[in-house]
Design an enzyme around this catalytic site. Structure first.
Site, PDB file in Angstrom:
ATOM      1  N   CYS A   6       0.948  -1.197  -0.140  1.00 27.02           N
ATOM      2  CA  CYS A   6       0.165   0.100   0.066  1.00 27.02           C
ATOM      3  C   CYS A   6       0.931   1.186   0.051  1.00 27.02           C
ATOM      4  O   CYS A   6       0.670   2.172  -0.499  1.00 27.02           O
ATOM      5  CB  CYS A   6      -0.968  -0.031   1.286  1.00 27.02           C
ATOM      6  SG  CYS A   6      -2.364  -1.120   0.962  1.00 27.02           S
ATOM      7  N   ASP A  29      10.457  -6.893  -8.750  1.00 28.48           N
ATOM      8  CA  ASP A  29      10.699  -7.429  -7.364  1.00 28.48           C
ATOM      9  C   ASP A  29      12.070  -6.878  -6.818  1.00 28.48           C
ATOM     10  O   ASP A  29      13.059  -6.863  -7.724  1.00 28.48           O
ATOM     11  CB  ASP A  29      10.642  -8.936  -7.602  1.00 28.48           C
ATOM     12  CG  ASP A  29      10.600  -9.506  -6.038  1.00 28.48           C
ATOM     13  OD1 ASP A  29       9.543 -10.014  -5.702  1.00 28.48           O
ATOM     14  OD2 ASP A  29      11.414  -9.389  -5.091  1.00 28.48           O
ATOM     15  N   ASN A  85       1.347 -16.400  -4.092  1.00 29.57           N
ATOM     16  CA  ASN A  85       1.588 -17.462  -2.946  1.00 29.57           C
ATOM     17  C   ASN A  85       0.558 -16.924  -1.838  1.00 29.57           C
ATOM     18  O   ASN A  85       0.316 -15.827  -1.700  1.00 29.57           O
ATOM     19  CB  ASN A  85       2.855 -17.290  -2.245  1.00 29.57           C
ATOM     20  CG  ASN A  85       4.164 -17.639  -3.188  1.00 29.57           C
ATOM     21  OD1 ASN A  85       4.075 -18.457  -3.853  1.00 29.57           O
ATOM     22  ND2 ASN A  85       5.269 -16.954  -3.203  1.00 29.57           N
ATOM     23  N   THR A  93       4.833 -13.803   2.168  1.00 28.99           N
ATOM     24  CA  THR A  93       5.686 -13.001   2.989  1.00 28.99           C
ATOM     25  C   THR A  93       5.044 -11.597   3.138  1.00 28.99           C
ATOM     26  O   THR A  93       5.277 -10.812   4.003  1.00 28.99           O
ATOM     27  CB  THR A  93       7.097 -12.764   2.849  1.00 28.99           C
ATOM     28  OG1 THR A  93       7.408 -12.359   1.386  1.00 28.99           O
ATOM     29  CG2 THR A  93       7.754 -14.280   2.555  1.00 28.99           C
ATOM     30  N   HIS A  96      -0.407  -8.481   0.877  1.00 31.27           N
ATOM     31  CA  HIS A  96      -1.107  -7.685  -0.028  1.00 31.27           C
ATOM     32  C   HIS A  96      -1.113  -8.556  -1.350  1.00 31.27           C
ATOM     33  O   HIS A  96      -0.147  -8.835  -1.897  1.00 31.27           O
ATOM     34  CB  HIS A  96      -0.468  -6.024  -0.122  1.00 31.27           C
ATOM     35  CG  HIS A  96      -1.249  -5.500  -1.026  1.00 31.27           C
ATOM     36  ND1 HIS A  96      -1.602  -4.056  -0.674  1.00 31.27           N
ATOM     37  CD2 HIS A  96      -1.541  -5.681  -2.420  1.00 31.27           C
ATOM     38  CE1 HIS A  96      -2.245  -3.552  -1.800  1.00 31.27           C
ATOM     39  NE2 HIS A  96      -2.105  -4.485  -2.780  1.00 31.27           N
ATOM     40  N   HIS A  98      -0.538 -10.322  -4.445  1.00 28.97           N
ATOM     41  CA  HIS A  98       0.268  -9.889  -5.578  1.00 28.97           C
ATOM     42  C   HIS A  98       0.654 -10.934  -6.085  1.00 28.97           C
ATOM     43  O   HIS A  98       0.661 -12.273  -5.780  1.00 28.97           O
ATOM     44  CB  HIS A  98       1.656  -9.341  -5.053  1.00 28.97           C
ATOM     45  CG  HIS A  98       2.353 -10.216  -3.897  1.00 28.97           C
ATOM     46  ND1 HIS A  98       2.051 -10.298  -2.707  1.00 28.97           N
ATOM     47  CD2 HIS A  98       3.326 -11.085  -4.124  1.00 28.97           C
ATOM     48  CE1 HIS A  98       2.715 -11.243  -2.032  1.00 28.97           C
ATOM     49  NE2 HIS A  98       3.435 -11.532  -2.853  1.00 28.97           N
ATOM     50  N   HIS A 100       3.426 -12.988  -8.886  1.00 32.14           N
ATOM     51  CA  HIS A 100       4.733 -12.645  -9.549  1.00 32.14           C
ATOM     52  C   HIS A 100       4.610 -12.944 -11.066  1.00 32.14           C
ATOM     53  O   HIS A 100       4.035 -14.044 -11.481  1.00 32.14           O
ATOM     54  CB  HIS A 100       5.852 -13.872  -8.838  1.00 32.14           C
ATOM     55  CG  HIS A 100       5.795 -13.748  -7.369  1.00 32.14           C
ATOM     56  ND1 HIS A 100       6.950 -13.097  -6.695  1.00 32.14           N
ATOM     57  CD2 HIS A 100       4.999 -13.962  -6.295  1.00 32.14           C
ATOM     58  CE1 HIS A 100       6.813 -13.057  -5.358  1.00 32.14           C
ATOM     59  NE2 HIS A 100       5.686 -13.612  -5.176  1.00 32.14           N
TER      60      HIS A 100
HETATM   61  P1  5GP Z   1       5.734 -13.311  -1.604  1.00 36.51           P
HETATM   62  O1  5GP Z   1       7.330 -14.093  -0.623  1.00 36.51           O
HETATM   63  O2  5GP Z   1       4.899 -12.791  -0.478  1.00 36.51           O
HETATM   64  O3  5GP Z   1       5.000 -14.220  -2.555  1.00 36.51           O
HETATM   65  O4  5GP Z   1       6.490 -12.195  -2.346  1.00 36.51           O
HETATM   66  C1  5GP Z   1       7.054 -10.905  -1.795  1.00 36.51           C
HETATM   67  C2  5GP Z   1       7.932 -10.453  -2.849  1.00 36.51           C
HETATM   68  O5  5GP Z   1       7.875  -9.063  -2.482  1.00 36.51           O
HETATM   69  C3  5GP Z   1       9.267 -10.988  -2.632  1.00 36.51           C
HETATM   70  O6  5GP Z   1       9.522 -11.507  -3.823  1.00 36.51           O
HETATM   71  C4  5GP Z   1      10.094  -9.725  -2.257  1.00 36.51           C
HETATM   72  O7  5GP Z   1      11.241  -9.800  -2.669  1.00 36.51           O
HETATM   73  C5  5GP Z   1       9.060  -8.554  -2.782  1.00 36.51           C
HETATM   74  N1  5GP Z   1       9.370  -7.436  -1.874  1.00 36.51           N
HETATM   75  C6  5GP Z   1       9.298  -7.390  -0.560  1.00 36.51           C
HETATM   76  N2  5GP Z   1       9.350  -6.110   0.056  1.00 36.51           N
HETATM   77  C7  5GP Z   1       9.706  -5.418  -1.222  1.00 36.51           C
HETATM   78  C8  5GP Z   1       9.853  -3.833  -1.573  1.00 36.51           C
HETATM   79  O8  5GP Z   1      10.042  -3.037  -0.721  1.00 36.51           O
HETATM   80  N3  5GP Z   1       9.755  -3.500  -2.950  1.00 36.51           N
HETATM   81  C9  5GP Z   1       9.861  -4.349  -3.861  1.00 36.51           C
HETATM   82  N4  5GP Z   1      10.032  -3.936  -5.269  1.00 36.51           N
HETATM   83  N5  5GP Z   1       9.730  -5.626  -3.709  1.00 36.51           N
HETATM   84  C10 5GP Z   1       9.555  -6.190  -2.279  1.00 36.51           C
HETATM   85 ZN    ZN Z   2      -1.839  -3.434   1.289  1.00 38.19          ZN
END
Ligand code: 5GP
Ligand code: ZN
Length: 112
Positions: A6, A29, A85, A93, A96, A98, A100
């Site tokens: 956000c 990312d 995920n 992690t 919100h 998302h 990939h």
């Molecule tokens: P998840 O593990 O939740 O599926 O993916 C979260 C993704 O967000 C990870 O691949 C991580 O590298 C990316 N990420 C986390 N914090 C930030 C950020 O502040 N900026 C950007 N551009 N990516 C982020």
């Molecule tokens: Zn959010």
């Protein structure tokens, strides 16, 4: 709400945006797992795919269409992958929703 994505939407945390529409934004990312690794997120806060419902799920269709446009813009003619995920076992992690978008190399075929 303390949500980093956000904050990225509001511009409070910098990001490298590659695509944006009224309802979604896509940015690189911060720790890429492939030569092209883009995150596509709805501008509305949805915690994850587990929080999708009849009222908010239309944006997922827009996100998939955006993925196609971004894949074309990045010349991913050889193929690409979209992954979301969900919660702890899914490896989520950031709470919100998302997606990939990964490409630019032959991706690992092991899904789980
Ligand atoms: P998840 O593990 O939740 O599926 O993916 C979260 C993704 O967000 C990870 O691949 C991580 O590298 C990316 N990420 C986390 N914090 C930030 C950020 O502040 N900026 C950007 N551009 N990516 C982020
Ligand atoms: Zn959010």
């Amino acid at each position: 709400m303390d949500c980093i994505f956000c904050k990225i939407i509001k511009g409070e945390i910098p990001s490298e945006k590659v695509y944006e529409t009224e309802n979604l934004v896509a940015f690189k990312d911060i720790s890429p797992m492939a030569p092209v690794h883009i995150l596509i997120i709805p501008k509305t806060h949805i915690g994850g795919a587990d929080e999708l419902n009849e009222d908010n799920a239309a944006v997922v269709s827009e996100i998939m269409l955006a993925a196609r446009h971004i894949a074309e813009a990045f010349n991913l003619d050889n193929g690409w992958r979209v992954v979301t995920n969900v919660k702890e076992d899914g490896g989520q992690t950031v709470r919100h929703l998302h997606f990939h978008l990964l490409g630019g190399k032959k991706l690992n075929t092991e899904l789980a």
